[in-house]
Design a protein around this motif. Sequence first.
Motif, mmCIF file in Angstrom:
data_model
loop_
_atom_site.group_PDB
_atom_site.id
_atom_site.type_symbol
_atom_site.label_atom_id
_atom_site.label_comp_id
_atom_site.label_asym_id
_atom_site.label_seq_id
_atom_site.Cartn_x
_atom_site.Cartn_y
_atom_site.Cartn_z
ATOM 1 N N ILE A 38 0.846 -1.202 0.000
ATOM 2 C CA ILE A 38 0.000 0.000 0.000
ATOM 3 C C ILE A 38 0.881 1.252 0.000
ATOM 4 O O ILE A 38 0.660 2.207 -0.759
ATOM 5 C CB ILE A 38 -0.932 -0.003 1.225
ATOM 6 C CG1 ILE A 38 -1.993 -1.112 1.109
ATOM 7 C CG2 ILE A 38 -1.587 1.365 1.418
ATOM 8 C CD1 ILE A 38 -3.018 -0.893 0.034
ATOM 9 N N LEU B 295 -1.735 6.456 -1.691
ATOM 10 C CA LEU B 295 -2.241 5.563 -0.651
ATOM 11 C C LEU B 295 -1.308 5.594 0.548
ATOM 12 O O LEU B 295 -0.107 5.835 0.416
ATOM 13 C CB LEU B 295 -2.361 4.124 -1.157
ATOM 14 C CG LEU B 295 -3.300 3.858 -2.324
ATOM 15 C CD1 LEU B 295 -3.354 2.359 -2.614
ATOM 16 C CD2 LEU B 295 -4.700 4.386 -2.046
ATOM 17 N N SER C 55 -0.808 3.488 4.507
ATOM 18 C CA SER C 55 -1.306 2.440 5.401
ATOM 19 C C SER C 55 -1.106 2.808 6.858
ATOM 20 O O SER C 55 -0.216 3.586 7.204
ATOM 21 C CB SER C 55 -0.587 1.114 5.119
ATOM 22 O OG SER C 55 0.734 1.145 5.617
ATOM 23 N N THR D 9 -4.063 -5.669 -2.309
ATOM 24 C CA THR D 9 -3.623 -4.344 -2.754
ATOM 25 C C THR D 9 -4.301 -3.964 -4.070
ATOM 26 O O THR D 9 -4.753 -2.822 -4.248
ATOM 27 C CB THR D 9 -2.094 -4.315 -2.936
ATOM 28 O OG1 THR D 9 -1.465 -4.650 -1.703
ATOM 29 C CG2 THR D 9 -1.626 -2.927 -3.372
ATOM 30 N N VAL E 34 -7.854 -2.958 -3.242
ATOM 31 C CA VAL E 34 -7.927 -1.622 -2.637
ATOM 32 C C VAL E 34 -7.684 -0.552 -3.697
ATOM 33 O O VAL E 34 -8.395 0.460 -3.776
ATOM 34 C CB VAL E 34 -6.901 -1.496 -1.492
ATOM 35 C CG1 VAL E 34 -6.787 -0.041 -1.029
ATOM 36 C CG2 VAL E 34 -7.297 -2.380 -0.321
ATOM 37 N N ARG E 35 -6.677 -0.784 -4.531
ATOM 38 C CA ARG E 35 -6.358 0.206 -5.568
ATOM 39 C C ARG E 35 -7.526 0.388 -6.537
ATOM 40 O O ARG E 35 -7.876 1.525 -6.891
ATOM 41 C CB ARG E 35 -5.110 -0.226 -6.323
ATOM 42 C CG ARG E 35 -4.670 0.767 -7.385
ATOM 43 C CD ARG E 35 -3.308 0.419 -7.949
ATOM 44 N NE ARG E 35 -2.810 1.491 -8.812
ATOM 45 C CZ ARG E 35 -1.535 1.659 -9.121
ATOM 46 N NH1 ARG E 35 -0.622 0.840 -8.625
ATOM 47 N NH2 ARG E 35 -1.166 2.658 -9.911
#
Length: 422
Positions: free
Chosen positions: A182, A188, A190, A357, A360-361
Amino acid sequence: MISIAIALAMLPLAGAALGATLVEDVRTWDGPSHTRVVFDLSRAPDHRLFTLTDPHRAVIDLHGGRISADQVEGIRDEGPIRRVRSGRRDQGVRIVLDLDRAVAAESFTMTPNDTGGHRLVVDLSDPQPNTAVRRAPDQAAEPFVVAIDAGHGGKDPGAIGAAGTYEKGIVLSVARKLADRIDAIQGLESVLIRDGDYYIGLRERTRKAQAAGADLFVSLHADAFHDRRVRGSSVFVLSRNGATSEMARMLARRENRADRIGGVSLADKDEQVASVLVDLSRAHTVEESLDVADVLFNKLDTLGDVHGTGVEQAGFAVLKSLDMPSVLVELAFISNPEEERRLKSSSYQHQLARGLTEGVRAYVEQTRPALALSGGDEEYRVRPGDTLSDIAQRHAVSVSELRRANELAGSTIVAGHTLRIP
C-alpha cells in the motif's frame, strides 16, 4: 551436584539472552528507486552497516543481536539482493546481503510508535540512480488511508491450525506485507493497527483507526471450522439483520469472544456483536463496505478458492461507531491442513497481499479518481539461467500475468533486461 553446576554455568547465558536484541521479523520491498529491508526488533539496535566488493555485499553487524536463520533464508532475488545469510559474530550477529552489483547502502532506526516497535531499516540503491522522477499527485488531494487490522494477538492466538499454526502470527505477517505494498503506491497510505504480538481490544482498534483518519478499514483473519475439508477465502461486511449463513453466524460468535480474552465483558452488548465489523452508524457506510468487499472478493477469487458465492454479512463488532467502509477478510481456513501449509508460505502471503492491494487500488480509483495513483509495481532484472515460469513462481504471479505486464508474445527472456512484476 553436577546438575547444579551446569545450571549455574548457564546463568550468564540466560542473562545474555534476556538482554539480547531479538530480530522478530524481516521484511523486504523492492521499488523503482531502492530496495528496502526492515528488521523488526525487540529493542533499540546497536548496529553497523558497511559494504564490501568482490563479491558485492552489504553487511549489518548487530551487537548483542539474535536472529533465526530461517527468518532470512527465504529471501531471494529482491532487487540487487541475491540472498541473505546470518551467523554469530563476536557478541552479536552478522547479517550479510549478497548482492548482484554495487549499491549505496543507508540505514536508520525507528522507535516504537502507535503502529510498530523498534525497527532497523536498510535502504539499497544504485550509486547513480536514474534522475527521472514520477509525477507527484495533486498536493491538494490528501492520501487515501487504509487501516490494516491484524486480528487477535498476544494472549489471544485466534484459531490454531492442525499443525499448531497460530492465526495471530499469519495475519500479522500478511498485514505487514499488505502495508508495504500500500505504501509503495503514491496516493495511498497504510496504518497498521497491530504491528507486534500483543493484544488490542476491539474498541481500541476502532479508536486507532479513527485517530489515523482512516478512509477504509480492512481486518485480516484466518478462519476455522470443525470440518477440516472446508476451504477458501471469504469477505464479510456488517449485517444489520443477522448473518447471511450459518458459517457467518459461527464466525461472528467466535471472533466476538476475543474481547473476553482481553478482559472486556460483552454482557451489555448484543449477542451478534463480534470481532471486526460492527453496527455502523450510517446506512450508506454499509453500502460502501459492500462495494469494496465485492472488489476484494473478486480479486481473491482470481488467486484460488473462495468460500461461498460472494460477500457475506454478519454482525461483527470491533468497528462500532466507525463511519468508514469496513471489511473483514478471512484469508483461508487455517483448520484445513493444505490451506494451513499455504498460509505459512511467504510466497502465498505475498500473493494474498498483492491481491488485496489490487482490490484496494481498484476501489480507490473508482471512488477517488482525483488521487491519480501511481507506482506500486515491482521490477526484476533477469539473471542468466532464469525462466519466465521460475520468475513467476518466485514472485507469486502467473506466467500469463508476466507476459501481459511486459507485452511478451512468448516465454523468451534476455539476461540483463528488467521485467515489471504486476
